[in-house]
Design a protein around this motif. Structure first.
Motif, PDB file in Angstrom:
ATOM      1  N   ARG A  28       0.811  -1.222   0.000  1.00  0.00           N
ATOM      2  CA  ARG A  28       0.000   0.000   0.000  1.00  0.00           C
ATOM      3  C   ARG A  28       0.841   1.267   0.000  1.00  0.00           C
ATOM      4  O   ARG A  28       0.379   2.318  -0.428  1.00  0.00           O
ATOM      5  CB  ARG A  28      -0.939  -0.009   1.205  1.00  0.00           C
ATOM      6  CG  ARG A  28      -2.150  -0.872   0.978  1.00  0.00           C
ATOM      7  CD  ARG A  28      -3.270  -0.488   1.914  1.00  0.00           C
ATOM      8  NE  ARG A  28      -3.962   0.703   1.486  1.00  0.00           N
ATOM      9  CZ  ARG A  28      -4.870   0.732   0.530  1.00  0.00           C
ATOM     10  NH1 ARG A  28      -5.188  -0.359  -0.111  1.00  0.00           N
ATOM     11  NH2 ARG A  28      -5.487   1.847   0.212  1.00  0.00           N
ATOM     12  N   ALA A  29       2.066   1.161   0.513  1.00  0.00           N
ATOM     13  CA  ALA A  29       2.923   2.341   0.522  1.00  0.00           C
ATOM     14  C   ALA A  29       3.119   2.853  -0.903  1.00  0.00           C
ATOM     15  O   ALA A  29       3.230   4.051  -1.142  1.00  0.00           O
ATOM     16  CB  ALA A  29       4.270   1.995   1.153  1.00  0.00           C
ATOM     17  N   LEU A  85       0.930   2.607  -3.341  1.00  0.00           N
ATOM     18  CA  LEU A  85      -0.307   3.286  -3.734  1.00  0.00           C
ATOM     19  C   LEU A  85      -0.325   4.696  -3.172  1.00  0.00           C
ATOM     20  O   LEU A  85      -0.648   5.668  -3.853  1.00  0.00           O
ATOM     21  CB  LEU A  85      -1.503   2.490  -3.213  1.00  0.00           C
ATOM     22  CG  LEU A  85      -2.874   2.932  -3.674  1.00  0.00           C
ATOM     23  CD1 LEU A  85      -3.105   2.474  -5.091  1.00  0.00           C
ATOM     24  CD2 LEU A  85      -3.945   2.386  -2.780  1.00  0.00           C
ATOM     25  N   GLU A  86       0.074   4.786  -1.908  1.00  0.00           N
ATOM     26  CA  GLU A  86       0.073   6.099  -1.275  1.00  0.00           C
ATOM     27  C   GLU A  86       1.076   7.027  -1.937  1.00  0.00           C
ATOM     28  O   GLU A  86       0.823   8.216  -2.102  1.00  0.00           O
ATOM     29  CB  GLU A  86       0.381   5.955   0.219  1.00  0.00           C
ATOM     30  CG  GLU A  86      -0.874   5.681   1.026  1.00  0.00           C
ATOM     31  CD  GLU A  86      -0.589   4.965   2.325  1.00  0.00           C
ATOM     32  OE1 GLU A  86       0.502   5.190   2.892  1.00  0.00           O
ATOM     33  OE2 GLU A  86      -1.464   4.197   2.769  1.00  0.00           O
ATOM     34  N   ALA A  87       2.220   6.452  -2.334  1.00  0.00           N
ATOM     35  CA  ALA A  87       3.230   7.277  -2.993  1.00  0.00           C
ATOM     36  C   ALA A  87       2.702   7.816  -4.313  1.00  0.00           C
ATOM     37  O   ALA A  87       2.922   8.987  -4.661  1.00  0.00           O
ATOM     38  CB  ALA A  87       4.498   6.459  -3.226  1.00  0.00           C
ATOM     39  N   GLU A 104      -0.424   8.307  -5.054  1.00  0.00           N
ATOM     40  CA  GLU A 104      -1.450   9.312  -4.773  1.00  0.00           C
ATOM     41  C   GLU A 104      -0.804  10.622  -4.346  1.00  0.00           C
ATOM     42  O   GLU A 104      -1.217  11.691  -4.770  1.00  0.00           O
ATOM     43  CB  GLU A 104      -2.379   8.816  -3.657  1.00  0.00           C
ATOM     44  CG  GLU A 104      -3.367   7.794  -4.146  1.00  0.00           C
ATOM     45  CD  GLU A 104      -4.623   7.761  -3.292  1.00  0.00           C
ATOM     46  OE1 GLU A 104      -4.667   8.482  -2.273  1.00  0.00           O
ATOM     47  OE2 GLU A 104      -5.542   7.019  -3.645  1.00  0.00           O
ATOM     48  N   ARG A 105       0.200  10.509  -3.476  1.00  0.00           N
ATOM     49  CA  ARG A 105       0.809  11.722  -2.948  1.00  0.00           C
ATOM     50  C   ARG A 105       1.431  12.547  -4.070  1.00  0.00           C
ATOM     51  O   ARG A 105       1.380  13.767  -4.057  1.00  0.00           O
ATOM     52  CB  ARG A 105       1.863  11.356  -1.899  1.00  0.00           C
ATOM     53  CG  ARG A 105       1.840  12.307  -0.719  1.00  0.00           C
ATOM     54  CD  ARG A 105       2.776  11.875   0.376  1.00  0.00           C
ATOM     55  NE  ARG A 105       2.527  10.520   0.856  1.00  0.00           N
ATOM     56  CZ  ARG A 105       3.416   9.543   0.800  1.00  0.00           C
ATOM     57  NH1 ARG A 105       4.613   9.747   0.288  1.00  0.00           N
ATOM     58  NH2 ARG A 105       3.115   8.352   1.265  1.00  0.00           N
ATOM     59  N   SER A 106       2.010  11.830  -5.044  1.00  0.00           N
ATOM     60  CA  SER A 106       2.667  12.567  -6.121  1.00  0.00           C
ATOM     61  C   SER A 106       1.644  13.332  -6.957  1.00  0.00           C
ATOM     62  O   SER A 106       1.999  14.251  -7.688  1.00  0.00           O
ATOM     63  CB  SER A 106       3.438  11.588  -7.003  1.00  0.00           C
ATOM     64  OG  SER A 106       2.531  10.764  -7.696  1.00  0.00           O
ATOM     65  N   GLY A 111      -8.078  11.903  -0.102  1.00  0.00           N
ATOM     66  CA  GLY A 111      -6.880  11.703  -0.919  1.00  0.00           C
ATOM     67  C   GLY A 111      -6.973  12.482  -2.213  1.00  0.00           C
ATOM     68  O   GLY A 111      -7.481  13.597  -2.234  1.00  0.00           O
ATOM     69  N   THR A 157      -6.507   3.889  -7.986  1.00  0.00           N
ATOM     70  CA  THR A 157      -6.578   5.296  -7.612  1.00  0.00           C
ATOM     71  C   THR A 157      -6.759   6.083  -8.907  1.00  0.00           C
ATOM     72  O   THR A 157      -7.141   5.519  -9.923  1.00  0.00           O
ATOM     73  CB  THR A 157      -5.318   5.726  -6.826  1.00  0.00           C
ATOM     74  OG1 THR A 157      -5.432   7.098  -6.486  1.00  0.00           O
ATOM     75  CG2 THR A 157      -4.050   5.518  -7.616  1.00  0.00           C
ATOM     76  N   ASN A 166      -7.243  -6.872  -4.356  1.00  0.00           N
ATOM     77  CA  ASN A 166      -5.954  -6.276  -4.047  1.00  0.00           C
ATOM     78  C   ASN A 166      -5.053  -7.339  -3.437  1.00  0.00           C
ATOM     79  O   ASN A 166      -5.495  -8.134  -2.613  1.00  0.00           O
ATOM     80  CB  ASN A 166      -6.111  -5.125  -3.059  1.00  0.00           C
ATOM     81  CG  ASN A 166      -6.799  -3.937  -3.684  1.00  0.00           C
ATOM     82  OD1 ASN A 166      -6.972  -3.878  -4.901  1.00  0.00           O
ATOM     83  ND2 ASN A 166      -7.193  -3.002  -2.862  1.00  0.00           N
TER      84      ASN A 166
END
Lengths: 154, 275
Positions: free
Chosen positions: A13-14, A16-18, A20-22, A65, B13, B264
């Motif tokens: 998930r890290a 995915l978060e990266a 999204e954050r970008s 997000g 996403t 997932n």
């Protein structure tokens, strides 16, 4: 086989978060329901692009997000309500300017749709002036001092 | 070069395109994959490469697999014990002899017993164990076979070679293969998109019925392959022509436009799209 193996952990998930954050913008102001905002929206017309302003009241915030959106309601010509929903982090928003805050008692201000004119107004919260802040702090300090004096009695 | 890579679905996403459009994307953690076997026309009748994905500790795998991956296998525990015991006995005997020689006592050394057959076998086994030439690999949680890119020769791929997301370029198209989410036993309406019966006009019990399943006396049976209710999902699904939006070998990151089969964390095979 003798030496200890290094087994890399999957990022999961890290990752995915990266991603999204970008995609998130860092220059977005904090928006709340009831705020009056002025947006500069980039609009493509064929090949050309121009910037169109849109001003109104934020009646809804939704999602989180990168997918955070807000809906702005404005009364256009002839008293017709127009609502537009924008992605908060969209690069199409040239600028988000918060003009006014208002005191609202719910998150989603759908009740504004049934109202018009005077009854559709929201009570404004003005940001405190410096003098006011100073006065408030002084009062708080005084209260604290008093409280300490009386601390023993209580 | 390989035609495909293994990965895991991380989640979905959205990202913003160059013109500010929001693009729905799936984030995949793909590779690195290690070549564990090369199949050639001469030996196997076809050309392919077996790749391993997700290393696991040695104790989490089986000895046959370790052998396949070129590991030098330790003896089994019972064999090891037996050998140890034998060696200890030998040492004790040697010590006894030494002491006996020192004190000069007439401790007659019994005739040298030949190590029994089994121990001899173990000794030779330990000495010259066979193992596949080449590097020790893995072990891996997943081993899969992929084809080579068209025109690529299997001689150029080496055992133990590492492949990562740099196989795919941004803007290219890929096919993604995965196992779809299981839906259990489902009726025709959900499983095959049947319309179901009328909802009104006095209907009862016919709202989601499949309708007629065939003619009468001729042919007198239901045709094979007729779409009916049954198990849905949990099957291999290929999604073709997904555009690569991002590819970062450093983070093993692959971002493709659109959705991908499975939950997932599910295993995916990402292949180059063939036009």
């Amino acid at each position: 086989m003798a030496e200890k193996q290094e087994i890399p952990k999957p990022a999961g998930r890290a990752l995915l978060e990266a991603v999204e954050r970008s995609q998130m913008r860092k220059d977005v102001p904090e928006i709340k329901s009831g705020d009056t905002v002025r947006l500069l929206v980039r609009i493509g017309e064929g090949k050309d692009e121009r910037v169109q302003p849109f001003e109104g009241v934020v009646i809804r915030l939704h999602g989180g997000g990168v997918n955070r959106t807000f809906t702005v309601r404005r009364i256009a010509a002839h008293g017709i309500g127009v609502e537009r929903t924008f992605l908060l982090h969209s690069p199409r928003l040239e600028k988000i300017e918060v003009l006014r805050h208002a005191r609202v008692r719910r998150k989603q201000l759908y009740y504004l749709r049934e109202r018009s004119g005077k009854s559709a107004r929201l009570k404004e919260i003005r940001p405190m002036r410096k003098a006011e802040i100073a006065a408030r702090e002084a009062a708080a300090a005084a209260r604290e001092a008093l409280g300490e004096e009386r601390g023993g009695e209580e | 070069m390989l035609n495909g890579l293994l990965g895991r679905k991380v989640g979905m996403t959205q990202v913003f395109g160059p013109d500010g459009n929001a693009i729905p994307v799936t984030v995949i953690e793909a590779g690195p994959c290690i070549v564990t076997q090369i199949k050639t026309t001469a030996r196997d009748g076809y050309e392919a490469v077996q790749i391993g994905f997700e290393p696991i500790p040695v104790k989490r795998t089986t000895r046959p697999l370790l052998g396949h991956l070129g590991h030098r296998l330790p003896l089994l525990r019972a064999q090891r014990r037996r050998l140890q015991q034998y060696q200890q006995e030998q040492r004790a005997k040697a010590r006894d002899q030494e002491e006996g020689a020192k004190s000069g006592s007439a401790a007659q050394t019994s005739e040298e017993k030949k190590p029994d057959k089994q121990i001899q076998k173990l000794l030779t086994l330990q000495e010259n164990r066979q193992r596949r030439p080449g590097p020790e690999l893995g072990p891996f949680r997943v081993l899969r076979e992929v084809k080579l890119e068209e025109g690529a020769s299997p001689d150029k791929v080496e055992l133990g070679a590492r492949f990562d997301v740099s196989l795919f370029k941004v803007g290219e198209f890929v096919d993604v293969i995965g196992t779809s989410k299981g839906k259990g036993f489902q009726g025709g309406v959900k499983r095959h998109g049947f319309a179901g019966g009328p909802k009104t006009h006095g209907q009862s019990d016919r709202h989601r019925a499949p309708g007629s399943i065939g003619s009468g006396t001729t042919p007198g049976r239901v045709l094979k392959g007729l779409r009916m209710a049954g198990h849905m999902g949990n099957a291999r699904v290929t999604v073709k022509r997904l555009r690569v939006i991002q590819a970062d070998p450093e983070r093993n990151l692959l971002v493709v436009k659109g959705s991908v089969p499975g939950a997932n964390g599910g295993l995916l095979m990402i292949r180059k799209h063939k036009r």
